[in-house]
Write a protein that holds these residues in place. Structure first.
Motif, PDB file in Angstrom:
ATOM      1  N   SER A  92       0.959  -1.226   0.007  1.00  0.00           N
ATOM      2  CA  SER A  92      -0.019  -0.028   0.019  1.00  0.00           C
ATOM      3  C   SER A  92       0.582   1.130   0.101  1.00  0.00           C
ATOM      4  CB  SER A  92      -0.907  -0.124   1.264  1.00  0.00           C
ATOM      5  OG  SER A  92      -0.251  -0.001   2.482  1.00  0.00           O
ATOM      6  N   GLN A  93       2.022   1.317   0.690  1.00  0.00           N
ATOM      7  CA  GLN A  93       3.104   2.293   0.739  1.00  0.00           C
ATOM      8  C   GLN A  93       3.535   2.661  -0.733  1.00  0.00           C
ATOM      9  OE1 GLN A  93       4.135   4.824   2.264  1.00  0.00           O
ATOM     10  NE2 GLN A  93       3.183   4.419   4.346  1.00  0.00           N
ATOM     11  N   LEU A  94       3.730   1.539  -1.449  1.00  0.00           N
ATOM     12  CA  LEU A  94       4.455   1.540  -2.752  1.00  0.00           C
ATOM     13  C   LEU A  94       3.179   2.275  -3.778  1.00  0.00           C
ATOM     14  CD1 LEU A  94       6.328  -1.661  -3.308  1.00  0.00           C
ATOM     15  CD2 LEU A  94       7.286   0.780  -2.996  1.00  0.00           C
ATOM     16  N   GLU A  95       1.961   1.692  -3.684  1.00  0.00           N
ATOM     17  CA  GLU A  95       0.944   2.050  -4.426  1.00  0.00           C
ATOM     18  C   GLU A  95       0.547   3.749  -4.210  1.00  0.00           C
ATOM     19  OE1 GLU A  95      -1.270   0.851  -7.000  1.00  0.00           O
ATOM     20  OE2 GLU A  95       0.800  -0.486  -6.993  1.00  0.00           O
ATOM     21  N   THR A  96       0.697   4.070  -2.988  1.00  0.00           N
ATOM     22  CA  THR A  96       0.299   5.478  -2.611  1.00  0.00           C
ATOM     23  C   THR A  96       1.358   6.368  -3.030  1.00  0.00           C
ATOM     24  OG1 THR A  96      -1.251   4.696  -0.849  1.00  0.00           O
ATOM     25  CG2 THR A  96      -0.098   6.950  -0.862  1.00  0.00           C
ATOM     26  N   THR A  97       2.632   5.814  -2.972  1.00  0.00           N
ATOM     27  CA  THR A  97       3.893   6.637  -3.462  1.00  0.00           C
ATOM     28  C   THR A  97       3.790   6.775  -5.081  1.00  0.00           C
ATOM     29  OG1 THR A  97       5.158   6.118  -1.679  1.00  0.00           O
ATOM     30  CG2 THR A  97       6.165   6.874  -3.618  1.00  0.00           C
ATOM     31  N   ARG A 104      -5.272   4.831   3.048  1.00  0.00           N
ATOM     32  CA  ARG A 104      -6.283   3.844   3.702  1.00  0.00           C
ATOM     33  C   ARG A 104      -7.113   3.285   2.385  1.00  0.00           C
ATOM     34  NH1 ARG A 104      -8.371   9.067   4.788  1.00  0.00           N
ATOM     35  NH2 ARG A 104     -10.067   9.633   3.596  1.00  0.00           N
ATOM     36  N   GLU A 105      -7.188   4.083   1.213  1.00  0.00           N
ATOM     37  CA  GLU A 105      -7.799   3.225   0.215  1.00  0.00           C
ATOM     38  C   GLU A 105      -6.809   2.083  -0.481  1.00  0.00           C
ATOM     39  OE1 GLU A 105      -9.606   5.575  -2.801  1.00  0.00           O
ATOM     40  OE2 GLU A 105      -9.599   7.413  -1.467  1.00  0.00           O
ATOM     41  N   THR A 106      -5.577   2.382  -0.486  1.00  0.00           N
ATOM     42  CA  THR A 106      -4.718   1.464  -1.054  1.00  0.00           C
ATOM     43  C   THR A 106      -4.735   0.147   0.004  1.00  0.00           C
ATOM     44  OG1 THR A 106      -2.681   2.314  -0.242  1.00  0.00           O
ATOM     45  CG2 THR A 106      -3.292   2.672  -2.599  1.00  0.00           C
ATOM     46  N   LYS A 107      -4.621   0.348   1.211  1.00  0.00           N
ATOM     47  CA  LYS A 107      -4.538  -0.811   2.087  1.00  0.00           C
ATOM     48  C   LYS A 107      -5.902  -1.424   1.998  1.00  0.00           C
ATOM     49  CE  LYS A 107      -1.739   1.528   5.832  1.00  0.00           C
ATOM     50  NZ  LYS A 107      -1.859   1.708   7.146  1.00  0.00           N
ATOM     51  N   LYS A 108      -6.956  -0.958   1.871  1.00  0.00           N
ATOM     52  CA  LYS A 108      -8.506  -1.579   1.892  1.00  0.00           C
ATOM     53  C   LYS A 108      -8.462  -2.269   0.509  1.00  0.00           C
ATOM     54  CE  LYS A 108     -11.179   1.651   4.552  1.00  0.00           C
ATOM     55  NZ  LYS A 108     -12.364   2.442   4.520  1.00  0.00           N
ATOM     56  N   GLN A 109      -7.629  -1.821  -0.573  1.00  0.00           N
ATOM     57  CA  GLN A 109      -7.806  -2.621  -1.844  1.00  0.00           C
ATOM     58  C   GLN A 109      -6.725  -3.778  -1.684  1.00  0.00           C
ATOM     59  OE1 GLN A 109      -6.496   0.757  -4.231  1.00  0.00           O
ATOM     60  NE2 GLN A 109      -8.309   1.228  -5.125  1.00  0.00           N
ATOM     61  N   ILE A 110      -5.691  -3.776  -1.027  1.00  0.00           N
ATOM     62  CA  ILE A 110      -4.811  -5.136  -0.741  1.00  0.00           C
ATOM     63  C   ILE A 110      -5.717  -6.118  -0.153  1.00  0.00           C
ATOM     64  CG2 ILE A 110      -2.748  -5.958   0.083  1.00  0.00           C
ATOM     65  CD1 ILE A 110      -2.559  -4.068  -2.438  1.00  0.00           C
ATOM     66  N   ARG A 111      -6.318  -5.645   0.852  1.00  0.00           N
ATOM     67  CA  ARG A 111      -7.020  -6.453   1.826  1.00  0.00           C
ATOM     68  C   ARG A 111      -8.236  -7.208   1.114  1.00  0.00           C
ATOM     69  NH1 ARG A 111      -3.546  -7.561   5.611  1.00  0.00           N
ATOM     70  NH2 ARG A 111      -3.113  -5.406   6.972  1.00  0.00           N
ATOM     71  N   PHE A 112      -8.785  -6.245   0.201  1.00  0.00           N
ATOM     72  CA  PHE A 112      -9.999  -6.631  -0.586  1.00  0.00           C
ATOM     73  C   PHE A 112      -9.359  -7.869  -1.710  1.00  0.00           C
ATOM     74  CE2 PHE A 112     -12.405  -6.462  -4.837  1.00  0.00           C
ATOM     75  CZ  PHE A 112     -13.870  -6.745  -4.241  1.00  0.00           C
ATOM     76  N   ALA A 113      -8.336  -7.621  -2.292  1.00  0.00           N
ATOM     77  CA  ALA A 113      -7.654  -8.534  -3.309  1.00  0.00           C
ATOM     78  C   ALA A 113      -7.569  -9.975  -2.522  1.00  0.00           C
ATOM     79  CB  ALA A 113      -6.562  -7.910  -3.820  1.00  0.00           C
ATOM     80  N   SER A 114      -7.098  -9.835  -1.506  1.00  0.00           N
ATOM     81  CA  SER A 114      -6.622 -11.125  -0.775  1.00  0.00           C
ATOM     82  C   SER A 114      -7.969 -11.915  -0.240  1.00  0.00           C
ATOM     83  CB  SER A 114      -5.957 -10.618   0.561  1.00  0.00           C
ATOM     84  OG  SER A 114      -6.755 -10.229   1.639  1.00  0.00           O
TER      85      SER A 114
END
Length: 122
Positions: A92-97, A104-114
């Motif tokens: 999520s840090q990489l995606e946000t950067t 918080r959106e990128t973290k939710k997207q990673i969790r959604f993918a899993s």
């Protein structure tokens, strides 16, 4: 170096199980939209690189993946889901950067993918 004193990272492409640079050696800069600083250099895939990646994926699907039992496929998909969860902070840090989306959106997207991998593995 970026403003924060960190190193500008260089990345590679994963083709046929190997981390490789572009066959042409070309790279492009990824700019952090927040501070407009270059934070990474990414290989610029050539047509040959794309062809090689598609060929490797097709071979793997035809000769390995589709020959696996449903149980083994599920096991691998659960493993991928676990890896996403274990690395969610870093991803999520990489995606946000890279794209400027709120963390918080990128973290939710990673969790959604899993969760999706777990759903389809089931």
């Amino acid at each position: 170096m970026d403003k924060g004193g960190g190193q500008v990272r260089g990345y590679k492409m994963l083709i046929n199980g190997h981390w490789v640079d572009s066959s042409t050696g070309e790279r492009f800069s990824s700019v952090n939209p927040y501070d407009q600083e270059v934070w990474a250099y990414i290989p610029q895939a050539s047509g040959q690189d794309v062809h090689d990646a598609i060929s490797a994926a097709r071979y793997t699907f035809d000769n390995l993946w589709k020959k696996l039992s449903g149980l083994k496929r599920a096991e691998l998909m659960y493993k991928l889901a676990n890896l996403l969860d274990e690395n969610a902070e870093r991803i999520s840090q990489l995606e946000t950067t890279d794209n400027g989306k709120v963390i918080r959106e990128t973290k939710k997207q990673i969790r959604f993918a899993s969760r999706q991998y777990r759903f389809f593995a089931g």
